[in-house]
Structures are given as C-alpha cells and as structure tokens.
Design a protein around this motif. Structure first.
Motif, PDB file in Angstrom:
ATOM      1  N   GLN A  69     -17.353  11.105 -14.326  1.00  0.00           N
ATOM      2  CA  GLN A  69     -17.718  11.222 -12.918  1.00  0.00           C
ATOM      3  C   GLN A  69     -19.203  10.969 -12.653  1.00  0.00           C
ATOM      4  OE1 GLN A  69     -15.211  11.593 -10.713  1.00  0.00           O
ATOM      5  NE2 GLN A  69     -13.934  11.492 -12.533  1.00  0.00           N
ATOM      6  N   LEU A  70     -20.018  10.919 -13.699  1.00  0.00           N
ATOM      7  CA  LEU A  70     -21.434  10.618 -13.486  1.00  0.00           C
ATOM      8  C   LEU A  70     -21.641   9.243 -12.877  1.00  0.00           C
ATOM      9  CD1 LEU A  70     -23.044  12.091 -16.732  1.00  0.00           C
ATOM     10  CD2 LEU A  70     -23.133  13.032 -14.417  1.00  0.00           C
ATOM     11  N   TRP A  71     -20.668   8.340 -13.075  1.00  0.00           N
ATOM     12  CA  TRP A  71     -20.790   7.002 -12.495  1.00  0.00           C
ATOM     13  C   TRP A  71     -20.709   7.032 -10.976  1.00  0.00           C
ATOM     14  CZ3 TRP A  71     -22.943   3.130 -14.706  1.00  0.00           C
ATOM     15  CH2 TRP A  71     -22.892   2.982 -16.089  1.00  0.00           C
ATOM     16  N   GLN A  72     -20.192   8.113 -10.416  1.00  0.00           N
ATOM     17  CA  GLN A  72     -20.196   8.252  -8.964  1.00  0.00           C
ATOM     18  C   GLN A  72     -21.617   8.217  -8.424  1.00  0.00           C
ATOM     19  OE1 GLN A  72     -17.941  11.633  -7.623  1.00  0.00           O
ATOM     20  NE2 GLN A  72     -16.490  11.461  -9.282  1.00  0.00           N
ATOM     21  N   VAL A  73     -22.564   8.720  -9.213  1.00  0.00           N
ATOM     22  CA  VAL A  73     -23.965   8.752  -8.814  1.00  0.00           C
ATOM     23  C   VAL A  73     -24.734   7.578  -9.409  1.00  0.00           C
ATOM     24  CG1 VAL A  73     -26.086  10.106  -8.875  1.00  0.00           C
ATOM     25  CG2 VAL A  73     -23.888  11.256  -8.567  1.00  0.00           C
ATOM     26  N   PHE A  74     -24.435   7.236 -10.669  1.00  0.00           N
ATOM     27  CA  PHE A  74     -25.183   6.172 -11.332  1.00  0.00           C
ATOM     28  C   PHE A  74     -25.032   4.825 -10.634  1.00  0.00           C
ATOM     29  CE2 PHE A  74     -25.084   8.368 -15.750  1.00  0.00           C
ATOM     30  CZ  PHE A  74     -26.086   9.217 -15.325  1.00  0.00           C
ATOM     31  N   THR A  75     -23.831   4.518 -10.138  1.00  0.00           N
ATOM     32  CA  THR A  75     -23.595   3.204  -9.533  1.00  0.00           C
ATOM     33  C   THR A  75     -24.490   2.954  -8.323  1.00  0.00           C
ATOM     34  OG1 THR A  75     -21.324   3.148 -10.362  1.00  0.00           O
ATOM     35  CG2 THR A  75     -21.858   1.679  -8.533  1.00  0.00           C
ATOM     36  N   PRO A  76     -24.503   3.832  -7.309  1.00  0.00           N
ATOM     37  CA  PRO A  76     -25.414   3.577  -6.180  1.00  0.00           C
ATOM     38  C   PRO A  76     -26.887   3.680  -6.578  1.00  0.00           C
ATOM     39  CG  PRO A  76     -24.320   5.696  -5.906  1.00  0.00           C
ATOM     40  CD  PRO A  76     -23.644   5.012  -7.035  1.00  0.00           C
ATOM     41  N   LEU A  77     -27.220   4.522  -7.560  1.00  0.00           N
ATOM     42  CA  LEU A  77     -28.604   4.615  -7.999  1.00  0.00           C
ATOM     43  C   LEU A  77     -29.067   3.309  -8.652  1.00  0.00           C
ATOM     44  CD1 LEU A  77     -29.168   8.186  -9.491  1.00  0.00           C
ATOM     45  CD2 LEU A  77     -30.302   7.144  -7.526  1.00  0.00           C
ATOM     46  N   LEU A  78     -28.214   2.726  -9.472  1.00  0.00           N
ATOM     47  CA  LEU A  78     -28.569   1.455 -10.102  1.00  0.00           C
ATOM     48  C   LEU A  78     -28.699   0.349  -9.056  1.00  0.00           C
ATOM     49  CD1 LEU A  78     -26.327   1.602 -13.302  1.00  0.00           C
ATOM     50  CD2 LEU A  78     -28.819   1.764 -13.193  1.00  0.00           C
ATOM     51  N   THR A 114     -22.945   2.823   1.088  1.00  0.00           N
ATOM     52  CA  THR A 114     -21.882   2.835   0.071  1.00  0.00           C
ATOM     53  C   THR A 114     -20.693   3.667   0.540  1.00  0.00           C
ATOM     54  OG1 THR A 114     -23.476   2.537  -1.725  1.00  0.00           O
ATOM     55  CG2 THR A 114     -21.339   3.431  -2.319  1.00  0.00           C
ATOM     56  N   PHE A 115     -20.953   4.731   1.276  1.00  0.00           N
ATOM     57  CA  PHE A 115     -19.886   5.554   1.832  1.00  0.00           C
ATOM     58  C   PHE A 115     -18.962   4.714   2.716  1.00  0.00           C
ATOM     59  CE2 PHE A 115     -19.075   9.272   5.007  1.00  0.00           C
ATOM     60  CZ  PHE A 115     -17.800   9.447   4.504  1.00  0.00           C
ATOM     61  N   GLN A 155     -17.345  11.850  -2.957  1.00  0.00           N
ATOM     62  CA  GLN A 155     -18.238  11.119  -3.850  1.00  0.00           C
ATOM     63  C   GLN A 155     -19.666  11.107  -3.298  1.00  0.00           C
ATOM     64  OE1 GLN A 155     -16.452   7.692  -5.544  1.00  0.00           O
ATOM     65  NE2 GLN A 155     -18.381   6.636  -5.930  1.00  0.00           N
ATOM     66  N   LEU A 156     -19.799  10.933  -1.985  1.00  0.00           N
ATOM     67  CA  LEU A 156     -21.123  10.943  -1.372  1.00  0.00           C
ATOM     68  C   LEU A 156     -21.785  12.308  -1.513  1.00  0.00           C
ATOM     69  CD1 LEU A 156     -23.339   9.644   0.394  1.00  0.00           C
ATOM     70  CD2 LEU A 156     -22.056  10.423   2.393  1.00  0.00           C
ATOM     71  N   LEU A 157     -21.006  13.384  -1.403  1.00  0.00           N
ATOM     72  CA  LEU A 157     -21.587  14.720  -1.517  1.00  0.00           C
ATOM     73  C   LEU A 157     -22.186  14.948  -2.897  1.00  0.00           C
ATOM     74  CD1 LEU A 157     -18.964  16.855   0.442  1.00  0.00           C
ATOM     75  CD2 LEU A 157     -21.178  16.006   1.221  1.00  0.00           C
TER      76      LEU A 157
END
Length: 306
Positions: A69-78, A114-115, A155-157
């Motif tokens: 689930q870390l990819w939920q954050v990593f993807t938009p960060l990248l 992204t949302f 996912q946004l939260l």
C-alpha cells in the motif's frame, strides 16, 4: 345449441393475459429500470456493500507489489518529483514562487488531480471490467463507480498524511484554514462520483474509451495548472488576455486544487481566494453529481446485456 370451434372442440374461456396477471400480482420485467426514488433507496440499502467493496479494491490494488500500500503514496510523489524537475527547475514555471511555497503547491496539485484522474479511470472500467459481477448479481449498478470513487478518496487520505509532513517541513503549520479541506474534499468527491458515473455508462457501451482516456486526462492536467500557476502561465508567459485565464480557472480540476492550496499553504500567492471558487465548487459538484447519477440511471437495464 352450444357453439363449437371449426374442429368441433368447445371454445376456450378467455382469461387474463400474462401482462394483466403480472400487473395484478405486482410482478415486473426482470432487470427493468426502477424509478429514480426507488433506485436511490436501493442504492442506500447497498451502502455497506459499497463501503466494503471499495476497501477490498483498495487492499487488492497493490497486493502483488513488495511495498504494498505504500505505492498509494509513492506514485503521486514520484510524479510530483518529475514535474518539479521539469517545470520547477528546467522550464521556470514557478511564477515567482519561492521553493518553500512552490513545492507544497506542486504536491497538493498532483495529489488533488490524481484523485479526479483515478476516479475517472476507475469509472470508465467500472461496468465493463466487472461484467461477471454485473451479470451474476442483482444490485444497483451505480454502486460500482461510486465505490471506486470512495476507494480513490481513501487513497487520497493516506496521501494527505504525507502532504501534511511536507507542508510542515516547509514551514506551513496547521491553521484554522486547514479545516476547509473537509468541505473541499466532500465537494470534489461528489464531483468525481458524478464524473465516474458518466464515464461508467460511456465505457460500458464503448470499451475502447479506456484506451483514449489517459490522453484526454493528460491534456486536462496540463490545462488545469497542476504544475504551474495557471494565471501566470496564461497571461505573462503566453501573453493571452485575462478572460482566457478566467475561463481556464473555472474548470473544475483547477477549482478544487485552488481550494485545497488556499486551505493548506501560507504565502503571498495563497493569501486570499475569490469566493467565486467556492460557488463554482458547489456548482460543479451539484451539476456532475446529480446529472451524472441520472445519466447513469437511465441506462440501468442495459448494463451487462451486451
């Protein structure tokens, strides 16, 4: 003298037709579209299914990846990091913003867009990608695109936790304005759900739409000021008249991004925000939320039949 038919048999007594019998005993055509109020009641009755389905999809989304689930954050960060290198450093698209203001501006824009992007992409395949479920079970089909929109909200939260860390790291500490995030996100959720319902119906009839949507959404992203201040790029860099910037700022993606930026970021570029943005946010949410729901409902009996 009794009457007979041409073959000598007595005439059959005429009884009620099948349609009359169905009406008498409250029967209806299988798969027929219910009335709009009844459809809303059915949907509310499936609210627990909608919530559970969205959570299950969220859990399964990255189940095969080692980081899960870390990819939920990593993807938009990248994505934000790539946009920072291109627009923030190479192309000078910061519009006079210093880095402590620009980086939160960029990350907020990427997360918020992204949302919407993910809600639309999930909506396009909500029916066509779940035909087995649609054909096997009877339930309001609107449950699917709505549950996908809720999935993207969850996912946004998760991403908002990381965004809060970034904001504090650059000196943007919590204020009462941060509470404006709640109505802004609720309005965007209603807008996203309506948009997902529209594209769920379109995608159910035209599966190839899922291949076209990434190009449409990428164009929308560049026209919404995700990576740069929209008014600066339109008026100062492009030299276009102010009314063009006004029109572009009225697009819903820009509206919801600007509300979130105003709520979260301190700085000269986010010191004030026109009240028109809240009016436009409410307007877009109601038009797409209600209109998209009715548009989807009108084709309820056709989903999964092809």
């Amino acid at each position: 003298m009794s009457e007979t038919t041409h073959d000598g048999a007595p005439p059959r007594a005429e009884g009620p037709s099948p349609a009359e019998l169905a009406a008498r005993y409250g029967l209806s055509v299988s798969g027929a579209r219910p009335s709009l109020p009844e459809y809303v009641r059915q949907l509310w009755g499936r609210r627990h299914f909608i919530a559970a389905f969205s959570r299950a999809k969220l859990t399964a989304q990255y189940s095969q990846a080692k980081l899960g689930q870390l990819w939920q954050v990593f993807t938009p960060l990248l994505n934000a990091f790539v946009y920072f290198l291109i627009f923030g450093l190479l192309l000078g698209g910061r519009g006079g913003m210093a880095m402590p203001e620009y980086i939160p501006f960029l990350v907020t824009g990427v997360f918020v867009f992204t949302f919407t992007h993910s809600s639309v992409m999930s909506g396009v395949k909500a029916v066509s990608g779940n035909l087995g479920l649609v054909r096997a079970l009877h339930f309001p089909r609107a449950s699917l695109p709505i549950s996908f929109s809720l999935q993207q909200l969850q996912q946004l939260l998760y991403s908002m936790i990381v965004l809060a860390v970034i904001l504090v790291s650059f000196g943007h500490y919590p204020t009462w304005n941060w509470l404006l995030v709640i109505p802004a996100l609720l309005l965007q959720l209603l807008f996203n759900a309506g948009l997902a319902l529209v594209f769920a119906r379109l995608g159910a009839g035209t599966p190839d739409l899922a291949q076209l949507m990434p190009f449409i959404l990428r164009t929308w992203m560049y026209a919404s000021g995700v990576m740069f201040p929209l008014r600066y790029m339109v008026e100062e860099r492009a030299g276009w008249p102010a009314w063009v910037a006004d029109v572009m700022e009225a697009n819903p993606a820009t509206v919801y991004m600007e509300l979130m930026r105003y709520a979260l970021i301190d700085g000269p570029h986010h010191a004030s925000l026109s009240g028109n943005f809240w009016l436009m946010a409410v307007g877009w949410a109601l038009v797409l939320g209600i209109g998209g729901f009715v548009f989807f409902w009108k084709a309820e009996e056709r989903y999964g039949r092809g």
